[in-house]
Design an enzyme around this catalytic site. Structure first.
Site, PDB file in Angstrom:
ATOM      1  N   TYR A 277      92.266  50.479  20.215  1.00 33.22           N
ATOM      2  CA  TYR A 277      93.878  49.721  21.053  1.00 33.22           C
ATOM      3  C   TYR A 277      94.090  48.764  20.778  1.00 33.22           C
ATOM      4  O   TYR A 277      95.536  48.448  20.368  1.00 33.22           O
ATOM      5  CB  TYR A 277      93.727  49.925  22.264  1.00 33.22           C
ATOM      6  CG  TYR A 277      95.237  49.784  23.406  1.00 33.22           C
ATOM      7  CD1 TYR A 277      95.510  50.604  23.233  1.00 33.22           C
ATOM      8  CD2 TYR A 277      95.150  48.001  23.061  1.00 33.22           C
ATOM      9  CE1 TYR A 277      97.446  50.021  24.145  1.00 33.22           C
ATOM     10  CE2 TYR A 277      96.593  47.449  23.955  1.00 33.22           C
ATOM     11  CZ  TYR A 277      97.685  48.650  24.485  1.00 33.22           C
ATOM     12  OH  TYR A 277      98.781  48.585  24.912  1.00 33.22           O
TER      13      TYR A 277
ATOM     14  N   PRO B  48     102.101  40.218  25.817  1.00 31.76           N
ATOM     15  CA  PRO B  48     101.582  39.891  26.737  1.00 31.76           C
ATOM     16  C   PRO B  48     100.021  40.649  27.457  1.00 31.76           C
ATOM     17  O   PRO B  48      99.331  41.164  26.503  1.00 31.76           O
ATOM     18  CB  PRO B  48     102.562  41.193  28.040  1.00 31.76           C
ATOM     19  CG  PRO B  48     102.251  42.679  26.424  1.00 31.76           C
ATOM     20  CD  PRO B  48     102.421  41.380  25.425  1.00 31.76           C
TER      21      PRO B  48
ATOM     22  N   ASN C 143      97.010  40.525  30.713  1.00 32.25           N
ATOM     23  CA  ASN C 143      96.884  41.302  31.766  1.00 32.25           C
ATOM     24  C   ASN C 143      97.864  41.795  33.084  1.00 32.25           C
ATOM     25  O   ASN C 143      98.679  40.906  33.345  1.00 32.25           O
ATOM     26  CB  ASN C 143      95.536  41.420  32.370  1.00 32.25           C
ATOM     27  CG  ASN C 143      94.042  41.845  31.542  1.00 32.25           C
ATOM     28  OD1 ASN C 143      94.450  41.109  30.511  1.00 32.25           O
ATOM     29  ND2 ASN C 143      92.996  42.519  32.058  1.00 32.25           N
TER      30      ASN C 143
ATOM     31  N   HIS D 251      92.939  49.494  36.162  1.00 30.44           N
ATOM     32  CA  HIS D 251      93.032  48.739  35.554  1.00 30.44           C
ATOM     33  C   HIS D 251      92.031  47.452  36.686  1.00 30.44           C
ATOM     34  O   HIS D 251      92.189  48.720  37.528  1.00 30.44           O
ATOM     35  CB  HIS D 251      94.218  47.518  34.686  1.00 30.44           C
ATOM     36  CG  HIS D 251      94.285  48.101  33.138  1.00 30.44           C
ATOM     37  ND1 HIS D 251      95.574  48.634  32.907  1.00 30.44           N
ATOM     38  CD2 HIS D 251      93.255  47.941  31.956  1.00 30.44           C
ATOM     39  CE1 HIS D 251      95.330  48.846  31.339  1.00 30.44           C
ATOM     40  NE2 HIS D 251      94.397  48.465  31.346  1.00 30.44           N
TER      41      HIS D 251
END
Length: 321
Positions: free
Chosen positions: A153, A180, A182, A196
Protein backbone atom coordinates in the site's frame (compact mmCIF):
# COMPACT_ATOMS: atom_id res chain seq x y z
CA UNK A 1 -13.45 36.94 -0.33
CA UNK A 2 -14.58 34.85 -3.32
CA UNK A 3 -15.71 31.31 -2.53
CA UNK A 4 -13.57 29.06 -4.73
CA UNK A 5 -16.02 26.15 -4.43
CA UNK A 6 -19.38 27.82 -5.10
CA UNK A 7 -20.96 26.17 -8.15
CA UNK A 8 -17.79 24.14 -8.91
CA UNK A 9 -18.40 20.69 -10.40
CA UNK A 10 -16.42 18.41 -8.10
CA UNK A 11 -16.01 14.64 -8.26
CA UNK A 12 -15.01 12.69 -5.17
CA UNK A 13 -13.94 9.21 -6.20
CA UNK A 14 -14.70 6.76 -3.41
CA UNK A 15 -17.14 9.38 -2.15
CA UNK A 16 -19.49 6.80 -0.62
CA UNK A 17 -16.77 5.60 1.75
CA UNK A 18 -15.96 6.70 5.29
CA UNK A 19 -13.74 9.70 4.51
CA UNK A 20 -15.45 10.32 1.18
CA UNK A 21 -18.73 10.92 2.98
CA UNK A 22 -17.11 13.57 5.19
CA UNK A 23 -15.46 15.23 2.17
CA UNK A 24 -18.85 15.37 0.42
CA UNK A 25 -20.40 17.05 3.45
CA UNK A 26 -17.57 19.59 3.60
CA UNK A 27 -17.82 20.40 -0.13
CA UNK A 28 -21.62 20.70 -0.10
CA UNK A 29 -21.27 23.12 2.81
CA UNK A 30 -19.00 25.26 0.60
CA UNK A 31 -21.53 25.34 -2.25
CA UNK A 32 -19.92 22.83 -4.61
CA UNK A 33 -21.90 20.67 -7.06
CA UNK A 34 -20.73 17.23 -5.91
CA UNK A 35 -20.56 13.90 -7.74
CA UNK A 36 -19.24 10.65 -6.31
CA UNK A 37 -18.14 7.30 -7.67
CA UNK A 38 -18.93 4.04 -5.91
CA UNK A 39 -18.00 0.52 -6.93
CA UNK A 40 -20.24 -1.25 -4.43
CA UNK A 41 -23.35 0.91 -4.74
CA UNK A 42 -23.59 1.01 -0.93
CA UNK A 43 -24.73 4.56 -0.08
CA UNK A 44 -25.29 4.06 3.65
CA UNK A 45 -22.50 6.45 4.67
CA UNK A 46 -23.84 9.27 2.46
CA UNK A 47 -27.51 8.62 3.28
CA UNK A 48 -27.99 12.09 4.82
CA UNK A 49 -26.77 13.93 1.71
CA UNK A 50 -27.59 11.37 -0.99
CA UNK A 51 -30.24 13.57 -2.60
CA UNK A 52 -27.68 16.35 -3.09
CA UNK A 53 -25.18 14.14 -4.94
CA UNK A 54 -24.75 12.89 -8.49
CA UNK A 55 -23.91 9.21 -8.04
CA UNK A 56 -21.86 7.28 -10.59
CA UNK A 57 -21.60 3.55 -10.08
CA UNK A 58 -18.42 2.32 -11.73
CA UNK A 59 -15.24 0.28 -11.37
CA UNK A 60 -12.24 2.60 -11.54
CA UNK A 61 -9.99 -0.35 -12.38
CA UNK A 62 -11.51 0.16 -15.87
CA UNK A 63 -10.12 3.23 -17.69
CA UNK A 64 -13.21 3.67 -19.88
CA UNK A 65 -15.42 3.74 -16.79
CA UNK A 66 -13.11 6.33 -15.20
CA UNK A 67 -13.20 8.52 -18.32
CA UNK A 68 -16.99 8.46 -18.32
CA UNK A 69 -17.22 9.24 -14.59
CA UNK A 70 -14.94 12.31 -14.88
CA UNK A 71 -16.69 13.86 -17.86
CA UNK A 72 -17.58 17.53 -17.27
CA UNK A 73 -15.86 17.78 -13.87
CA UNK A 74 -13.73 20.77 -12.85
CA UNK A 75 -12.05 19.39 -9.71
CA UNK A 76 -11.37 15.75 -8.82
CA UNK A 77 -10.38 14.50 -5.36
CA UNK A 78 -9.16 10.93 -5.80
CA UNK A 79 -10.08 9.12 -2.59
CA UNK A 80 -10.79 5.79 -4.30
CA UNK A 81 -8.46 3.08 -3.04
CA UNK A 82 -8.26 -0.44 -1.73
CA UNK A 83 -7.76 -0.06 2.04
CA UNK A 84 -7.53 -2.58 4.87
CA UNK A 85 -6.09 -3.19 8.31
CA UNK A 86 -2.60 -4.35 9.24
CA UNK A 87 -3.29 -8.11 8.95
CA UNK A 88 -4.68 -7.86 5.41
CA UNK A 89 -1.87 -5.53 4.34
CA UNK A 90 0.78 -7.99 5.55
CA UNK A 91 -0.82 -10.93 3.70
CA UNK A 92 -1.61 -9.15 0.42
CA UNK A 93 1.16 -6.68 -0.58
CA UNK A 94 0.87 -7.49 -4.31
CA UNK A 95 -2.90 -6.99 -4.38
CA UNK A 96 -2.65 -3.77 -2.36
CA UNK A 97 0.02 -2.42 -4.71
CA UNK A 98 -1.45 -3.41 -8.08
CA UNK A 99 -5.05 -2.40 -7.41
CA UNK A 100 -4.15 0.96 -5.88
CA UNK A 101 -1.71 1.83 -8.67
CA UNK A 102 -4.27 0.86 -11.32
CA UNK A 103 -6.90 3.11 -9.74
CA UNK A 104 -4.45 6.02 -9.40
CA UNK A 105 -3.28 5.61 -13.01
CA UNK A 106 -6.78 5.38 -14.47
CA UNK A 107 -8.23 8.31 -12.57
CA UNK A 108 -5.41 10.77 -13.30
CA UNK A 109 -5.37 9.74 -16.98
CA UNK A 110 -9.15 10.21 -17.14
CA UNK A 111 -8.68 13.66 -15.55
CA UNK A 112 -6.15 14.59 -18.24
CA UNK A 113 -8.38 13.37 -21.06
CA UNK A 114 -11.33 15.34 -19.64
CA UNK A 115 -9.30 18.54 -19.09
CA UNK A 116 -10.05 18.59 -15.36
CA UNK A 117 -8.85 21.91 -13.86
CA UNK A 118 -7.49 20.55 -10.57
CA UNK A 119 -6.67 17.05 -9.32
CA UNK A 120 -5.92 15.94 -5.76
CA UNK A 121 -3.74 12.90 -5.15
CA UNK A 122 -4.80 11.54 -1.76
CA UNK A 123 -1.65 9.81 -0.53
CA UNK A 124 -1.02 8.45 2.98
CA UNK A 125 1.32 8.50 5.95
CA UNK A 126 1.99 4.87 4.95
CA UNK A 127 4.58 6.18 2.45
CA UNK A 128 7.00 6.85 5.32
CA UNK A 129 9.74 4.39 6.36
CA UNK A 130 9.68 2.64 9.72
CA UNK A 131 12.68 4.57 11.04
CA UNK A 132 11.52 8.01 9.92
CA UNK A 133 12.13 11.07 12.08
CA UNK A 134 9.28 11.90 14.46
CA UNK A 135 7.54 14.31 13.99
CA UNK A 136 7.94 13.26 10.36
CA UNK A 137 8.61 15.92 7.71
CA UNK A 138 7.45 15.51 4.11
CA UNK A 139 11.08 15.11 2.98
CA UNK A 140 11.14 11.55 4.43
CA UNK A 141 8.43 10.28 2.06
CA UNK A 142 10.69 8.51 -0.44
CA UNK A 143 13.52 7.43 1.87
CA UNK A 144 14.03 3.65 2.15
CA UNK A 145 11.04 1.28 1.94
CA UNK A 146 7.71 2.20 3.51
CA UNK A 147 6.83 0.59 6.85
CA UNK A 148 6.95 -3.23 6.22
CA UNK A 149 3.41 -3.91 7.49
CA UNK A 150 2.09 -1.49 4.82
CA UNK A 151 4.66 -2.22 2.12
CA UNK A 152 2.42 -2.78 -0.90
CA UNK A 153 0.00 0.00 0.00
CA UNK A 154 2.82 2.40 0.89
CA UNK A 155 4.57 1.89 -2.46
CA UNK A 156 1.25 2.28 -4.29
CA UNK A 157 0.74 5.67 -2.65
CA UNK A 158 4.30 6.70 -3.50
CA UNK A 159 3.57 5.72 -7.11
CA UNK A 160 0.36 7.78 -7.08
CA UNK A 161 2.39 10.80 -5.91
CA UNK A 162 4.87 10.27 -8.75
CA UNK A 163 2.02 10.09 -11.26
CA UNK A 164 0.77 13.43 -9.93
CA UNK A 165 4.20 14.97 -10.25
CA UNK A 166 4.80 13.62 -13.76
CA UNK A 167 1.35 14.60 -15.08
CA UNK A 168 1.84 18.14 -13.74
CA UNK A 169 5.26 18.32 -15.38
CA UNK A 170 4.36 16.82 -18.78
CA UNK A 171 0.77 17.98 -19.24
CA UNK A 172 0.64 21.16 -17.14
CA UNK A 173 -2.10 19.78 -14.87
CA UNK A 174 -2.78 21.50 -11.55
CA UNK A 175 -2.15 18.69 -9.08
CA UNK A 176 -2.08 18.75 -5.28
CA UNK A 177 -0.80 15.97 -3.01
CA UNK A 178 -2.13 15.40 0.51
CA UNK A 179 -0.54 12.91 2.92
CA UNK A 180 -3.15 12.38 5.64
CA UNK A 181 -2.55 10.47 8.86
CA UNK A 182 -4.76 7.85 10.57
CA UNK A 183 -8.44 8.82 10.36
CA UNK A 184 -11.26 7.94 12.72
CA UNK A 185 -14.78 9.10 13.49
CA UNK A 186 -18.47 8.31 12.96
CA UNK A 187 -19.18 6.15 9.87
CA UNK A 188 -15.77 4.43 10.14
CA UNK A 189 -15.32 0.78 9.11
CA UNK A 190 -16.09 -1.48 12.08
CA UNK A 191 -15.66 -4.79 10.18
CA UNK A 192 -13.06 -6.84 12.15
CA UNK A 193 -11.50 -8.11 8.89
CA UNK A 194 -10.66 -4.67 7.53
CA UNK A 195 -11.01 -2.11 10.34
CA UNK A 196 -8.22 0.04 11.71
CA UNK A 197 -7.27 0.24 15.35
CA UNK A 198 -9.85 2.69 16.82
CA UNK A 199 -13.04 1.15 15.38
CA UNK A 200 -11.57 -2.33 15.97
CA UNK A 201 -11.09 -1.64 19.69
CA UNK A 202 -14.45 0.13 20.08
CA UNK A 203 -16.33 -2.80 18.55
CA UNK A 204 -14.60 -5.38 20.75
CA UNK A 205 -15.11 -3.30 23.90
CA UNK A 206 -18.86 -3.08 23.23
CA UNK A 207 -18.99 -6.80 22.49
CA UNK A 208 -17.71 -7.34 26.02
CA UNK A 209 -14.25 -8.73 25.23
CA UNK A 210 -12.48 -9.13 28.57
CA UNK A 211 -9.56 -9.11 28.67
CA UNK A 212 -9.38 -6.80 25.67
CA UNK A 213 -6.47 -8.14 23.59
CA UNK A 214 -4.43 -5.43 21.86
CA UNK A 215 -1.82 -6.30 19.24
CA UNK A 216 1.81 -5.63 20.09
CA UNK A 217 3.44 -4.08 23.14
CA UNK A 218 1.03 -1.15 23.46
CA UNK A 219 4.03 1.19 23.43
CA UNK A 220 3.80 1.96 19.70
CA UNK A 221 2.43 5.47 19.15
CA UNK A 222 0.10 6.95 16.57
CA UNK A 223 -1.40 10.29 15.61
CA UNK A 224 -5.14 10.13 14.90
CA UNK A 225 -7.00 12.71 12.83
CA UNK A 226 -10.74 13.20 13.32
CA UNK A 227 -12.76 12.77 10.12
CA UNK A 228 -13.96 16.39 9.81
CA UNK A 229 -10.38 17.68 10.12
CA UNK A 230 -9.21 15.07 7.61
CA UNK A 231 -11.87 16.15 5.08
CA UNK A 232 -11.16 19.86 5.54
CA UNK A 233 -7.44 19.22 5.06
CA UNK A 234 -8.01 17.49 1.72
CA UNK A 235 -10.38 20.17 0.44
CA UNK A 236 -8.07 23.01 1.44
CA UNK A 237 -5.01 21.31 -0.07
CA UNK A 238 -6.43 21.36 -3.59
CA UNK A 239 -7.95 24.81 -3.15
CA UNK A 240 -4.92 26.57 -1.68
CA UNK A 241 -1.91 24.58 -2.90
CA UNK A 242 -2.49 22.80 -6.23
CA UNK A 243 1.19 21.90 -6.59
CA UNK A 244 2.68 18.37 -6.87
CA UNK A 245 4.43 18.90 -3.56
CA UNK A 246 3.21 16.65 -0.70
CA UNK A 247 1.65 18.17 2.43
CA UNK A 248 1.11 16.25 5.68
CA UNK A 249 -2.47 16.48 6.95
CA UNK A 250 -2.45 15.52 10.61
CA UNK A 251 -2.40 16.58 14.22
CA UNK A 252 0.37 17.21 16.71
CA UNK A 253 -1.28 14.89 19.29
CA UNK A 254 0.54 11.56 19.69
CA UNK A 255 -0.76 8.68 21.82
CA UNK A 256 0.46 5.17 22.60
CA UNK A 257 -1.84 2.33 21.58
CA UNK A 258 -1.94 1.25 25.23
CA UNK A 259 -3.17 4.68 26.34
CA UNK A 260 -5.63 4.76 23.45
CA UNK A 261 -7.15 1.43 24.50
CA UNK A 262 -7.49 2.64 28.11
CA UNK A 263 -9.19 5.85 26.94
CA UNK A 264 -11.70 3.93 24.80
CA UNK A 265 -12.56 1.53 27.64
CA UNK A 266 -13.00 4.45 30.04
CA UNK A 267 -15.19 6.57 27.69
CA UNK A 268 -17.28 3.50 26.86
CA UNK A 269 -18.03 3.00 30.56
CA UNK A 270 -16.85 -0.63 30.44
CA UNK A 271 -14.61 -2.50 32.87
CA UNK A 272 -12.51 -4.55 30.40
CA UNK A 273 -8.96 -5.36 31.45
CA UNK A 274 -6.33 -4.83 28.72
CA UNK A 275 -3.88 -7.52 27.63
CA UNK A 276 -1.09 -6.92 25.11
CA UNK A 277 -0.28 -9.73 22.68
CA UNK A 278 3.44 -9.25 22.13
CA UNK A 279 3.51 -12.09 19.58
CA UNK A 280 1.66 -9.77 17.19
CA UNK A 281 3.42 -6.94 15.30
CA UNK A 282 3.55 -3.38 16.62
CA UNK A 283 3.80 -1.93 13.15
CA UNK A 284 5.73 1.33 13.03
CA UNK A 285 7.15 2.14 16.53
CA UNK A 286 6.11 5.81 16.34
CA UNK A 287 3.97 7.70 13.87
CA UNK A 288 3.33 11.40 14.09
CA UNK A 289 3.76 14.12 11.53
CA UNK A 290 5.42 17.48 11.25
CA UNK A 291 2.46 19.78 10.55
CA UNK A 292 4.45 22.97 9.98
CA UNK A 293 4.24 22.78 6.17
CA UNK A 294 0.42 22.48 6.27
CA UNK A 295 0.27 25.54 8.53
CA UNK A 296 2.54 27.46 6.16
CA UNK A 297 0.92 26.47 2.84
CA UNK A 298 -2.73 25.99 3.85
CA UNK A 299 -3.14 27.67 7.23
CA UNK A 300 -4.35 24.21 8.34
CA UNK A 301 -4.49 23.07 11.94
CA UNK A 302 -6.49 20.15 13.39
CA UNK A 303 -9.38 21.36 15.56
CA UNK A 304 -10.78 18.21 17.22
CA UNK A 305 -8.76 16.81 20.13
CA UNK A 306 -8.46 13.02 20.45
CA UNK A 307 -10.61 12.61 23.55
CA UNK A 308 -13.41 14.76 22.10
CA UNK A 309 -13.26 12.85 18.81
CA UNK A 310 -13.37 9.49 20.61
CA UNK A 311 -16.38 10.63 22.64
CA UNK A 312 -18.23 11.60 19.45
CA UNK A 313 -17.30 8.34 17.71
CA UNK A 314 -18.25 6.13 20.64
CA UNK A 315 -21.58 7.94 21.08
CA UNK A 316 -22.31 7.48 17.36
CA UNK A 317 -21.46 3.76 17.61
CA UNK A 318 -23.61 3.37 20.74
CA UNK A 319 -26.62 4.69 18.77
CA UNK A 320 -26.18 1.84 16.25
CA UNK A 321 -26.53 -0.89 18.89
Amino acid sequence: MKNFWKGKKVLVTGGAGFIGSWVCGDLLGRGAVVSITTSSGNLEKVAEVKNQLRIVRCDLLDLDAAKKALRGQEVVLNLASKVAGIQFNIKHPALMYTQNVQIAKNVIEAARLNNVERFLVVSSACVYPRNSKVPTPESEGFRDDPEPTNLGYGWAKRTAELLGRFYASEYGMKVGIARPYNAYGPRDDFDPETSHVIPGIIKRVFEGEDPLVVWGSGKQTRSFLYASDFARGLVETIEKYPEPDPVNIGTTEEVSIGELAKMIVEISGKKSKIKFDKNKPDGQPRRNCDTSYARKKLGFKAEVKLREGLERTIEWYRQLL
